[in-house]
Motif scaffolding. Sequence first.
Motif, short mmCIF file in Angstrom:
data_model
loop_
_atom_site.label_atom_id
_atom_site.label_comp_id
_atom_site.label_asym_id
_atom_site.label_seq_id
_atom_site.Cartn_x
_atom_site.Cartn_y
_atom_site.Cartn_z
N HIS A 1 0.87 -1.17 0.00
CA HIS A 1 0.00 0.00 0.00
C HIS A 1 0.91 1.22 0.00
O HIS A 1 2.14 1.09 -0.01
CB HIS A 1 -0.90 0.02 1.24
CG HIS A 1 -1.80 -1.17 1.37
ND1 HIS A 1 -3.06 -1.21 0.83
CD2 HIS A 1 -1.62 -2.38 1.97
CE1 HIS A 1 -3.62 -2.38 1.10
NE2 HIS A 1 -2.76 -3.11 1.79
N CYS B 1 -4.79 5.86 -0.26
CA CYS B 1 -3.79 4.85 -0.57
C CYS B 1 -3.29 5.13 -1.98
O CYS B 1 -4.07 5.41 -2.88
CB CYS B 1 -4.39 3.46 -0.50
SG CYS B 1 -3.21 2.16 -0.94
N GLU C 1 -0.89 3.13 -3.77
CA GLU C 1 -0.23 2.00 -4.43
C GLU C 1 -1.33 0.99 -4.70
O GLU C 1 -1.98 0.53 -3.75
CB GLU C 1 0.85 1.41 -3.52
CG GLU C 1 1.52 0.17 -4.07
CD GLU C 1 2.36 0.47 -5.31
OE1 GLU C 1 3.22 1.35 -5.26
OE2 GLU C 1 2.12 -0.19 -6.34
N LEU C 2 -1.53 0.68 -5.98
CA LEU C 2 -2.63 -0.21 -6.35
C LEU C 2 -2.54 -1.50 -5.55
O LEU C 2 -1.55 -2.22 -5.63
CB LEU C 2 -2.57 -0.49 -7.85
CG LEU C 2 -3.79 -1.19 -8.45
CD1 LEU C 2 -5.06 -0.43 -8.14
CD2 LEU C 2 -3.62 -1.36 -9.94
N CYS C 3 -3.59 -1.77 -4.72
CA CYS C 3 -3.48 -2.86 -3.76
C CYS C 3 -4.63 -3.83 -3.89
O CYS C 3 -4.85 -4.66 -3.02
CB CYS C 3 -3.41 -2.29 -2.34
SG CYS C 3 -4.81 -1.25 -1.94
N HIS D 1 -8.86 -0.71 -3.41
CA HIS D 1 -7.80 0.31 -3.35
C HIS D 1 -8.35 1.73 -3.27
O HIS D 1 -7.81 2.57 -2.54
CB HIS D 1 -6.90 0.15 -4.58
CG HIS D 1 -5.94 1.26 -4.79
ND1 HIS D 1 -4.99 1.58 -3.85
CD2 HIS D 1 -5.77 2.12 -5.81
CE1 HIS D 1 -4.29 2.61 -4.31
NE2 HIS D 1 -4.75 2.96 -5.49
CU LIG Z 1 -4.14 0.83 -2.35
#
Ligand SMILES: [Cu+2]
Length: 250
Positions: free
Chosen positions: A157, A195, A197-199, A203
């Motif tokens: 993340h 967030c 960061e592609l999680c 997301h």
């Molecule tokens: Cu994310």
Amino acid sequence: MTEIAKFHELLLYVIVIITLFVTALLAYVVVRYSRRANPKPSRTTHNSTIEVIWTVVPVLILLLIAIPSFKLLYFADRVENPDITIKAVGRQWYWRYEIPEQDYKGQRIGGFAFDSYMVPTADLKPGQLRLLSVDNPLALPVDAKVQVLVTAGDVLHNFAMPSLGLKLDAVPGRLNETWTLIYPEFAGTAFYGQCSELCGNGHAYMPIEIRAMDDASFLAWAAKGKENYEPLETAATSGDGPQRLAAFKQ
Ligand SMILES: [Cu+2]
């Protein structure tokens, strides 16, 4: 964030000067050395003086940029003697905040942890922001050096709070560190981040909300947190994330 903005301003001056210089040079060459104005072109192939200048000057410009850039990186990297430490843990798909037990302004605070979920659109109250407001915001005192530790419990993340100049990867098994300071005039302000960061699936639905508070309000928040939130010792295993996400999806 103030220092980042200052650095950005310096870069803006450098970029504007270079752009004006190159544009002026180009315009001069187009006019002065057109076929009409200069029918017999020069056969010059090199000029050592000019070549040294156009190598050395850009190097000096890059140094002018690199020195404050590295100073800023190290400035943001770590803070000596923070007033308070908080830890943000990225999870699929919510943030968990851990406030370790510590002294703040002569008081013993912390020792608790809590999950922070986005408020679903259907449940928004007046004044709450869609996709940004959370059920349990993180509170931070103003005018205090806040050490921010960031990690993740499952996948990558990223803890991003643009207004505070924070953007840090949350990596499972790794503890990243940075710090911030909120100016006193922002007491009572809510800051929002996301967030970054592609999680996975959720997301876009794990925002970050930070409430800036004066010391009295912050200490009251911390005292209430100690009462109402779960003790930090059990925090690592007691997350009810999956159940709450299932409820949210329904
Ligand atoms: Cu994310």
